[in-house]
Motif scaffolding. Structure first.
Motif, short mmCIF file in Angstrom:
data_model
loop_
_atom_site.label_atom_id
_atom_site.label_comp_id
_atom_site.label_asym_id
_atom_site.label_seq_id
_atom_site.Cartn_x
_atom_site.Cartn_y
_atom_site.Cartn_z
N ASP A 150 26.86 113.53 5.53
CA ASP A 150 25.45 113.67 5.92
C ASP A 150 24.54 113.15 4.81
O ASP A 150 23.56 112.44 5.06
N ARG A 151 24.87 113.52 3.58
CA ARG A 151 24.04 113.10 2.45
C ARG A 151 24.02 111.57 2.35
O ARG A 151 22.98 110.96 2.17
N ASP A 152 25.21 110.95 2.49
CA ASP A 152 25.28 109.49 2.40
C ASP A 152 24.47 108.84 3.51
O ASP A 152 23.77 107.85 3.30
N ALA A 153 24.56 109.46 4.70
CA ALA A 153 23.80 108.90 5.84
C ALA A 153 22.30 108.99 5.55
O ALA A 153 21.54 108.05 5.83
N LEU A 154 21.89 110.12 4.97
CA LEU A 154 20.46 110.29 4.63
C LEU A 154 20.02 109.29 3.57
O LEU A 154 18.92 108.76 3.62
N ARG A 155 20.92 109.03 2.60
CA ARG A 155 20.61 108.05 1.56
C ARG A 155 20.38 106.67 2.18
O ARG A 155 19.45 105.97 1.85
N ASP A 156 21.32 106.33 3.10
CA ASP A 156 21.19 105.03 3.78
C ASP A 156 19.87 104.96 4.53
O ASP A 156 19.17 103.96 4.49
N GLU A 157 19.57 106.07 5.20
CA GLU A 157 18.35 106.12 6.01
C GLU A 157 17.12 105.98 5.12
O GLU A 157 16.17 105.26 5.41
N ARG A 158 17.17 106.68 3.97
CA ARG A 158 16.04 106.63 3.04
C ARG A 158 15.86 105.20 2.51
O ARG A 158 14.76 104.69 2.40
N TYR A 159 17.00 104.56 2.20
CA TYR A 159 16.96 103.19 1.70
C TYR A 159 16.34 102.27 2.75
O TYR A 159 15.48 101.44 2.46
N GLN A 160 16.78 102.46 4.01
CA GLN A 160 16.26 101.64 5.11
C GLN A 160 14.76 101.86 5.28
O GLN A 160 13.99 100.92 5.48
N LEU A 161 14.34 103.15 5.17
CA LEU A 161 12.92 103.47 5.31
C LEU A 161 12.09 102.81 4.22
O LEU A 161 10.98 102.34 4.44
N LYS A 162 12.70 102.78 3.02
CA LYS A 162 12.02 102.14 1.88
C LYS A 162 11.80 100.66 2.18
O LYS A 162 10.73 100.12 1.96
N LEU A 163 12.87 100.01 2.69
CA LEU A 163 12.77 98.59 3.04
C LEU A 163 11.70 98.38 4.11
O LEU A 163 10.87 97.48 4.01
#
Ligand SMILES: [Ca+2]
Ligand SMILES: [Ca+2]
Ligand SMILES: [Ca+2]
Length: 190
Positions: free
Chosen positions: A27-40
Motif C-alpha cells: 500500500d505504501r509503495d502504491a501511495l508513493r507511486d501515486e504521489r510521484y504521479q500527482l507531482k508530475l
C-alpha cells in the motif's frame, strides 16, 4: 490489529502479521507511486497554466485598442516610443532611456518597419552599432545585421574612423553610421 507475537522460537513473527506488513508495504509503495504521479501532473499543470496565462495576456493585448504603454505607438503588434520632439541624446543615453522602460533602441528588420520609423523624425537613432568590432554591425539584441539593403549609398563609411552607431533619416529613409556621441531623437521598441 496486527500485534507482533512471538512463537516459542523467539524472534519469529506469526505469518498473519507478516502478511499484514507486506500488504501495508505494498500500500505504501502504491501511495508513493501515486504521489510521484500527482507531482508530475502538478508540474505539467503548472506549465500548462503558465502557457495559458501568457496566451491570455497576448489575447488581451491584441483585443485592446491601446495595447502599449501610454504614449507609445503600436505597429505590427510591437510597441514603439518616439522621443519628444526637440529632445536629443547620444546613442548610449538614448539606449539607456529605452532600457529603463523595459525596451531597447528600435531594431529595424523590414521595409515596413523602416518606413514606420523614419516618418517620426528628421534623424533617429536605431539600435544598430559596430562598437564592439569595426564593420561588424550588430543590433542591440546581439543579432547580426543580415539585410544590408537599408544603408544609404556609400554607407557605412566609418568616416574618420569614428562612426560606430547608426541613424535613419526621414530624407534618406536609409541607415548611416555616425559618431555615437552625436545627439539625435531616438526610437525604442518593445
Ligand atoms: Ca523591430
Ligand atoms: Ca564603425
Ligand atoms: Ca557615415
Amino acid at each position: 490489529m496486527c500485534m507482533v507475537k512471538y512463537s516459542k522460537a523467539i524472534g519469529h513473527q506469526d505469518s498473519k502479521c507478516e502478511n499484514r506488513i507486506s500488504s501495508l508495504t505494498a500500500d505504501r509503495d502504491a501511495l508513493r507511486d501515486e504521489r510521484y504521479q500527482l507531482k508530475l501532473d502538478s508540474i505539467n499543470l503548472t506549465k500548462e497554466m503558465e502557457v495559458r496565462d501568457t496566451l491570455q495576456e497576448e489575447v488581451n493585448r491584441l483585443n485592446l485598442n491601446e495595447p502599449c504603454q501610454e504614449g507609445w505607438k503600436t505597429f505590427n503588434g510591437k510597441c514603439y516610443y518616439f522621443s519628444t520632439s526637440g529632445v536629443t541624446r547620444s546613442w548610449e543615453s538614448s539606449r539607456k532611456y529605452c532600457k529603463e522602460r523595459g525596451a531597447d533602441l528600435v531594431i529595424i528588420t523590414t521595409k515596413e518597419e523602416l518606413n514606420f520609423v523614419v516618418q517620426s523624425y528628421r534623424v533617429t537613432w536605431i539600435g544598430l552599432s559596430d562598437r564592439e568590432q569595426e564593420n561588424s554591425w550588430k543590433w542591440v539584441d546581439g543579432s547580426d545585421l543580415i539585410d544590408d539593403g537599408f544603408w544609404q549609398v556609400g554607407e557605412p563609411n566609418n568616416h574618420q574612423n569614428d562612426e560606430h552607431c547608426a541613424e535613419v533619416s526621414r530624407s534618406a529613409k536609409r541607415f548611416n553610421d555616425v559618431p555615437c556621441e552625436r545627439k539625435f531623437s531616438w526610437a525604442c521598441e518593445n
